[in-house]
Design a protein around this motif. Structure first.
Motif, short mmCIF file in Angstrom:
data_model
loop_
_atom_site.label_atom_id
_atom_site.label_comp_id
_atom_site.label_asym_id
_atom_site.label_seq_id
_atom_site.Cartn_x
_atom_site.Cartn_y
_atom_site.Cartn_z
N CYS A 159 4.18 29.20 54.98
CA CYS A 159 4.71 30.13 54.47
C CYS A 159 3.91 31.51 55.03
O CYS A 159 2.73 31.57 54.99
N ALA A 160 5.11 32.66 55.13
CA ALA A 160 4.36 33.84 55.62
C ALA A 160 3.77 34.76 54.60
O ALA A 160 3.62 35.91 54.89
N ARG A 161 3.89 34.49 53.29
CA ARG A 161 2.96 34.92 52.31
C ARG A 161 3.49 36.36 51.94
O ARG A 161 3.61 36.45 50.66
N TYR A 162 3.65 37.34 52.78
CA TYR A 162 3.63 38.76 52.21
C TYR A 162 5.10 38.93 51.96
O TYR A 162 5.66 39.98 51.26
N CYS A 163 6.06 38.08 52.68
CA CYS A 163 7.48 38.60 52.68
C CYS A 163 8.29 38.91 51.54
O CYS A 163 9.09 39.73 51.22
N CYS A 164 8.10 37.75 50.59
CA CYS A 164 8.79 37.75 49.33
C CYS A 164 8.44 39.03 48.45
O CYS A 164 9.57 39.94 48.14
N THR A 165 7.41 39.28 48.38
CA THR A 165 7.02 40.48 47.63
C THR A 165 7.54 41.76 48.31
O THR A 165 8.32 42.73 47.67
N SER A 166 7.32 41.67 49.65
CA SER A 166 7.69 43.06 50.46
C SER A 166 8.98 43.26 50.39
O SER A 166 9.57 44.50 50.20
N ALA A 167 9.85 42.10 50.58
CA ALA A 167 11.41 42.24 50.80
C ALA A 167 11.95 42.81 49.20
O ALA A 167 12.62 43.71 49.08
N ILE A 168 11.44 42.19 48.40
CA ILE A 168 11.71 42.47 46.97
C ILE A 168 11.57 44.12 46.65
O ILE A 168 12.04 44.86 46.00
N HIS A 169 10.18 44.35 47.23
CA HIS A 169 9.80 46.04 46.88
C HIS A 169 11.01 46.72 47.69
O HIS A 169 11.40 47.87 47.26
N ALA A 170 11.29 46.24 48.93
CA ALA A 170 12.09 47.09 49.70
C ALA A 170 13.64 47.08 49.13
O ALA A 170 14.17 48.16 49.16
N ALA A 171 14.00 46.17 48.44
CA ALA A 171 15.12 45.82 47.59
C ALA A 171 15.06 46.97 46.41
O ALA A 171 16.17 47.65 46.06
N ILE A 172 14.06 47.28 45.93
CA ILE A 172 13.93 48.16 44.55
C ILE A 172 13.88 49.70 44.98
O ILE A 172 14.72 50.39 44.69
N GLN A 173 13.46 49.91 46.46
CA GLN A 173 13.47 51.09 47.21
C GLN A 173 15.18 51.30 47.34
O GLN A 173 15.82 52.33 47.28
N LEU A 174 15.67 50.44 48.05
CA LEU A 174 17.27 50.32 48.15
C LEU A 174 18.11 50.82 46.96
O LEU A 174 19.09 51.81 47.09
N ARG A 175 17.77 50.18 45.67
CA ARG A 175 18.34 50.52 44.66
C ARG A 175 18.23 51.81 44.15
O ARG A 175 19.04 52.84 43.90
N GLN A 176 16.93 52.12 43.96
CA GLN A 176 16.59 53.20 43.35
C GLN A 176 16.45 54.57 44.30
O GLN A 176 17.05 55.48 43.58
N GLU A 177 16.21 54.55 45.19
CA GLU A 177 16.30 55.72 45.88
C GLU A 177 17.53 55.79 46.90
O GLU A 177 17.89 56.89 47.06
N LEU A 178 18.03 54.84 47.46
CA LEU A 178 19.26 55.01 48.27
C LEU A 178 20.43 54.57 47.48
O LEU A 178 21.72 54.65 48.07
N LYS A 179 20.25 54.17 46.35
CA LYS A 179 21.50 53.94 45.20
C LYS A 179 22.57 52.69 45.88
O LYS A 179 23.60 52.92 45.93
N VAL A 180 21.86 51.89 46.66
CA VAL A 180 22.67 50.58 47.19
C VAL A 180 22.79 49.71 45.89
O VAL A 180 22.14 49.16 45.47
N PRO A 181 24.06 49.81 45.66
CA PRO A 181 24.54 48.78 44.33
C PRO A 181 24.67 47.49 44.48
O PRO A 181 24.28 46.74 43.37
N PHE A 182 24.77 46.81 45.58
CA PHE A 182 24.86 45.43 45.67
C PHE A 182 23.67 44.75 46.52
O PHE A 182 23.76 44.83 47.80
N ILE A 183 22.61 44.06 45.93
CA ILE A 183 21.76 43.74 46.58
C ILE A 183 21.68 42.26 46.31
O ILE A 183 21.68 41.76 45.12
N TYR A 184 21.68 41.23 47.43
CA TYR A 184 21.98 39.66 47.42
C TYR A 184 20.60 39.33 48.26
O TYR A 184 20.06 39.58 49.05
N HIS A 185 19.64 38.41 47.04
CA HIS A 185 18.59 38.06 47.86
C HIS A 185 18.84 36.22 47.76
O HIS A 185 18.83 35.52 46.91
N ILE A 186 19.02 35.91 49.13
CA ILE A 186 19.26 34.53 49.44
C ILE A 186 17.97 33.73 50.01
O ILE A 186 17.60 34.13 51.02
N ASN A 187 17.34 33.28 48.93
CA ASN A 187 15.87 32.93 49.09
C ASN A 187 15.86 31.17 48.97
O ASN A 187 16.47 30.33 48.76
N LYS A 188 14.41 30.75 49.21
CA LYS A 188 14.18 29.63 49.42
C LYS A 188 13.12 29.29 48.25
O LYS A 188 12.45 28.61 48.31
#
Lengths: 447, 649
Positions: free
Chosen positions: B398-427
């Motif tokens: 497991c590459a350890r950092y990616c889940c948190t980092s990706a979710i943080h990027a998603a929050i940035q996408l939603r809050q700062e760049l107003k991207v309305p639809f974000i899907y997390h296809i995860n394991k």
């Protein structure tokens, strides 16, 4: 402890380490190797913290006692380290030089250290039996007792709260080590740096009424299961506490008290997935016919070798079911009915198990923040000790010269705790070098 | 000639460890004790619960003094764990530590033969007899002390390397900070906003670099590689090759800017993961360090346009090789992002399938609306565990950092760049510890989480626009869910950086996952099997930035512990030559992997000599010597033969 050290009346040391668990030991050892003089204050009767009580540890399955004891005995022997067991820091203040003055209270163990040989004759003579907290209440101990077989120091103590003052131990003790007149001793020391390594508290599952609130006989905590799996295990097999039956259908309930705002702990405890997977593997060794099922939300196997370890458990036929346990009910025969949403099928299901292990999490072990008087030693939003600059100065606290290590900063596994302790030691060493340089600079600069 | 071990007259104490029950569950320790205690020379044989426990150590010390004993044998776990523990015990009892032998009856016996307790017991007896035979012949040895150079070579000027450099310099160690790239900062420089603290990578690197530059005892080399290394702990001699940057001061920033503008060559910019183009003379971002551009000679056409604007450019600059002498080597060489294969979830089949690293650069470069290839992006699908936790591939971890980092990027996408639809296809999301809060925040703010199971990954359809991703979703009882999206982000994990040459020069031990390997994750987490070589940060395995900084500082503790005494004690178990028997054939020289043997002329004939500071006592030289002129102290031929006899007898 060297003789110079013992005879020193100045009580001036370089650093104080609060907590003698693995993070505290590792911090102290690192500082001692770098040439600093350190005092460890441990509130328990023995150093070694939680780790010395564990069975094998993930993901390498090393015997925990075997890798803790070398650190414990190296610490106990190191000429640069002094240890105060059974002691607590009561107050810390800062003087005009920026050094810290700590007042430490050492409670009496009613046994003279230098005379006790650890023979356990007092233990045999003592008529009082109480629950053994070192075995997580699975079995009893005496009121005159050696905490556990690999305790350091391995000397007896009298538990005066439970002692009936019958004097049997005094009579039994050959060297005459029992001394009921011992009093609390106050030690004051001055140090330039402090490392706080006070560890964590285990979540108390009695708070979860859905899981029986502590009343269901065959529901144990993971620490109680851990003690049944250690090399010095009390029963030499796994038994369920209700009736002493060897269980053959064991359930693990993950996130018991973690990731759960309803019990006031929204964060993940970081270690429970892995220790549950480890225990499952050990159970399959100890009770080969048993079935083990782990009910989880997400399996957090994130560290080096962790995911491989999780895959190994699956290969060994440990069952993993995604779903949060809603309720545990006790049946007449002591078995337990677990009700849960089986996420994979979308159905609410009930499954019977004969023993349930609650994989309880880590809570902050507060208290140090109250010792600094007017200076505010900060906590983070979850009441762990605050790391103001986590990215580049990870184990520095908000107070100058005060560092934090291990799980006092948040949930952490053993490898990360050990790294944090090494890091805190490096940061403290640098601080002390600069601090000493600035003091000697002041001293030599004419006014 | 083999000396009969039982007639050396030594009084030997033997301790048989139960190791709680790790040994005694399978080995009948009482039977072993009985058998062993009958052996000649054995003054006492005892069973202990944990021989390594403090109380047991004290007991052994007392026995050595009271009996008294001349030598001890402890039959317990691997010497890897406790050799030094019991050498210390012997020493405290007043014995030479080399009059102690550890016999491994755990890893090599009780654990290996847990299904055959009777045979395991027999094997324990034979192994211990061999130990007794060896200790009967053991000679007292004294460690050798050599001076240690108070300096360190840190390889990699990323967050871990720079952080360690600062701390070591402040502790009084001279630091050589060696960076392969022409700019410092490593992967963090590329990372934009960080999860948990919202600092940017650029801010962190700027802060660290300023601190590095303040310290005179840190020398920074960029474009630099280690090309040779000799010596060992305390005294490594390293050759560093410094590539030219073809630019030198003085030249003001304005002229640099004009020179870059004038360059007619455009190539893919690897700093931005090829999302943008750069010139053949370039720097990555405005505040980058060192604040001097570099010429990419592979791309440069030597048109000399840039020379018109800037006098600092030297297209004829040559590489230099310098030699440095250090006491320790500190590796912080970092990671590479996993590069998906062509066609892996539509990668390189549709331009709107990008990697997470590309997304992070995009976020850093985006001002205002979130657009990609000219189009506004409203739907983003993340696919997790790309290149990590592979079922069929090599990367099992497991590459350890990616889940948190990706979710943080998603929050940035939603809050700062107003991207309305974000899907997390995860394991299965692994936001461990306090990072859980970000997951909570993302999942309650409208992000959609879909989970696939290991053997049923999502299918990405790229033939038509928009892209479609179909998941067999575990969270809705295996409903087949199809997501239409403008952008697919592959959450790519970490792989080790390619450092083949460095690994072979320094003999860096690698783990199964191909990252650098520590000796033991709990006992010695930053040290390697090569003494004096420490590792930190992501070259050891996936970590986030705070964890990398933590490991770097832990390694600082170790390096400083080695160097602060000014000298190093070496194991005395080194090779020794009997010059009378040596007929110089050169076979030992060929066999030695550590350059520890040299030929010297004596009055009569040339003979071999051991260079003790290089010798590791590995024993490669002894079996090739035709005249038995070479031996290992502590493992001499007579000792080894007596062990074999005792074991087979």
């Amino acid at each position: 402890m060297s003789d110079d050290f013992r005879n020193s009346s100045l009580n001036e040391l370089d650093a104080l380490v609060i907590g003698g668990g693995i993070a505290g030991l590792e911090s102290a050892l690192n500082l001692a190797h770098m040439g600093f003089h350190v005092m460890i204050v441990e509130k328990d009767l023995s150093i070694g913290g939680r780790m010395i009580h564990l069975s094998k540890v993930f993901p390498t399955l090393d015997c925990s006692a075997c890798i803790t004891t070398p650190k414990v005995s190296e610490t106990a022997r190191h000429p640069n380290i002094e240890i105060l067991n059974h002691s607590e820091v009561k107050h810390i203040s800062r003087d005009e030089n920026g050094s810290y003055r700590a007042v430490i209270e050492q409670r009496p163990r009613y046994v003279i250290d230098s005379l006790c040989t650890g023979c356990q004759d007092c233990e045999e003579a003592c008529p009082v039996v109480v629950k053994d907290e070192y075995q997580y209440n699975l079995v009893g101990r005496k009121a005159a007792y050696i905490p556990f077989s690999i305790a350091s120091p391995r000397i007896a103590a009298i538990d005066l709260d439970n002692c009936i003052l019958c004097g049997a131990c005094e009579k039994a003790c050959g060297p005459g080590a029992i001394d009921f007149t011992q009093e609390t001793r106050i030690t004051e020391i001055t140090v330039n740096s402090i490392i706080v390594a006070t560890g964590f508290k285990l979540f108390d599952p009695d708070r979860i009424t859905r899981y029986g609130g502590g009343k269901l006989k065959n529901v144990v905590t993971a620490m109680q299961m851990e003690r049944q799996l250690v090399p010095t295990r009390p029963f030499n097999t796994v038994l369920r506490p209700g009736d002493g039956k060897v269980p053959d259908k064991i359930a693990y309930v993950l996130c018991a008290g973690s990731r759960d705002a309803t019990v006031g702990n929204p964060i993940c405890s970081q270690i429970c997935c892995m220790y549950s997977i480890k225990q499952a593997q050990l159970i399959l060794g100890a009770v080969p016919m048993a079935d083990v099922t782990i009910y989880f939300l997400h399996v957090r196997a994130f560290g080096k070798g962790f995911d491989e370890f999780y895959q190994q458990a699956k290969m060994m036929d440990v069952q993993f079911i995604k779903g949060k346990i809603g309720r545990i009910k006790e049946l007449e025969n002591g078995d337990l009915m677990l009700r849960y949403e089986d996420i994979a099928s979308g159905q609410v299901k009930e499954t019977q198990h004969d023993m349930v292990v609650l994989s309880v999490g880590i809570l902050p072990n507060m208290g140090i923040e109250k010792l600094f008087g007017d200076e505010k030693f900060k906590l983070d939003p979850f009441n762990f000790y605050n790391q103001p600059n986590e990215m580049t100065d990870p184990f520095k606290s908000n107070l100058p010269g005060v560092f934090i290590a291990g799980t006092s900063t948040g949930p952490m596994d053993i490898p990360d705790s050990i790294l944090s302790a090494g890091a805190a030691a490096a940061q403290a060493a640098k601080y002390m070098k600069q601090h000493q340089a600035s003091i000697s600079h002041q001293a030599t600069t004419p006014l | 000639m083999i000396k009969e071990p039982n007639f050396t007259g030594k009084r030997i104490g033997v301790y048989i460890c139960q190791c709680g029950s790790n040994i005694s569950d399978y080995v009948d320790v009482e039977k072993v004790r009985e058998e062993i205690s009958r052996g000649k020379g054995v003054s006492l044989a005892k069973i202990t619960m944990f021989a390594c426990a403090d109380s047991a150590q004290k007991e052994i010390v007392a026995d050595i003094q009271n009996e008294p004993l001349d030598a001890i044998v402890v039959a317990s776990c691997s010497p890897k764990l406790h050799l030094n523990t019991f050498r210390g015990v012997a020493e405290r009892g007043g014995l030479n530590p080399y009059n102690y032998v550890q016999v491994n009856i755990r890893e090599q016996d009780s654990w290996a033969h847990s299904d055959k307790p009777a045979q395991a017991t027999l094997k324990a007896i034979h192994l211990i007899r061999a130990g007794i035979a060896k200790v009967s012949l053991s000679e007292p040895l004294t460690p050798m002390t050599i001076p240690a150079e108070n300096s360190v070579a840190i390889v990699g000027a990323g967050v871990a390397g720079m952080r360690a450099a600062i701390e070591l310099a402040d502790l009084g160690v001279n630091v050589h900070l060696i960076e392969r790239e022409h700019f410092v900062g490593g992967r963090v420089a590329q990372w934009g906003k960080m999860s948990m603290t919202n600092q940017t990578g650029e801010e962190i690197i700027t802060e660290l670099y300023h601190e590095v530059k303040k310290r005179e005892s840190i020398r920074v080399y960029t474009g630099a590689n280690i090309i040779a290394s000799k010596g060992s702990i305390g005294n490594f001699n390293i050759q560093v090759k410094i590539q030219p940057r073809y630019v030198e001061p003085p030249c003001d920033p304005e002229s640099f800017k004009k020179a870059i503008e004038a360059c007619p060559v455009e190539v893919d910019d690897e700093f931005n993961f090829n999302l943008t183009k750069r010139k053949a003379i370039f720097f990555n971002y405005r505040s980058e360090f060192p604040a001097m551009p570099v010429v990419d000679m592979a791309a440069c056409t030597r048109c000399e346009e840039c020379l018109k604007y800037c006098h600092g450019i030297r297209l004829d600059q040559q590489y230099r090789i310098i030699e440095i002498h250090v006491g320790s080597i500190f590796l912080a060489t970092g990671f590479n992002p996993y590069e998906p294969k062509k066609g892996e979830f539509g990668y390189q089949e549709h331009p709107n399938v990008i990697t997470f690293q590309q997304l992070k650069r995009l976020l850093d470069l985006t001002k205002g609306e979130f657009r990609f290839r000219g189009k506004k992006i409203e739907r983003v699908a993340f696919i997790y565990c790309v290149g990590s936790r592979q079922i069929d591939g090599e990367n099992k971890y497991c590459a350890r950092y990616c889940c948190t980092s990706a979710i943080h990027a998603a929050i940035q996408l939603r809050q700062e760049l107003k991207v309305p639809f974000i899907y997390h296809i995860n394991k299965g999301i692994r936001t461990y510890g306090k990072q859980e809060i970000l997951y909570e925040q993302s999942s309650t703010s409208g992000d959609v989480y879909l989970q696939f199971v290991e053997d049923d990954p999502p299918v990405v359809e790229v033939l038509n626009n928009p892209i479609k991703v179909t998941v067999n979703d575990l969270l809705t009882a295996h409903m087949e869910v199809t997501v239409t999206t403008d952008l697919v982000v592959l959450i790519t994990g970490m792989v080790p950086r390619v450092n083949t040459e460095l690994i072979s020069i320094l003999k860096v031990p690698l783990g199964k996952d191909h990252f650098y390997n520590e000796i033991h994750p709990k006992l010695r987490p930053v040290e390697t099997m090569i003494d004096g070589l420490v590792i930190a940060g992501c070259c050891q395995g996936p970590r986030n930035i705070a964890e990398s900084a933590s490991s770097a500082l832990a390694a600082v503790s170790k390096v400083y512990s080695i160097l602060n005494k000014g000298e190093i004690k070496l194991e005395p178990t080194l090779a020794i030559v009997n010059p009378a028997a040596c007929e110089w054939c050169g076979k030992c020289l060929e066999a030695c992997p550590f350059d520890a043997i040299e030929r010297i002329e004596t009055e009569k004939v040339p003979v071999a000599r051991i260079i003790e500071s290089n010798c590791k006592g590995c024993g490669m030289c002894t079996p090739v010597c035709p005249t038995e002129a070479i031996d290992i102290k502590g493992y001499t031929n007579p000792e080894v033969r007596s062990m074999i006899e005792a074991m087979s007898g």
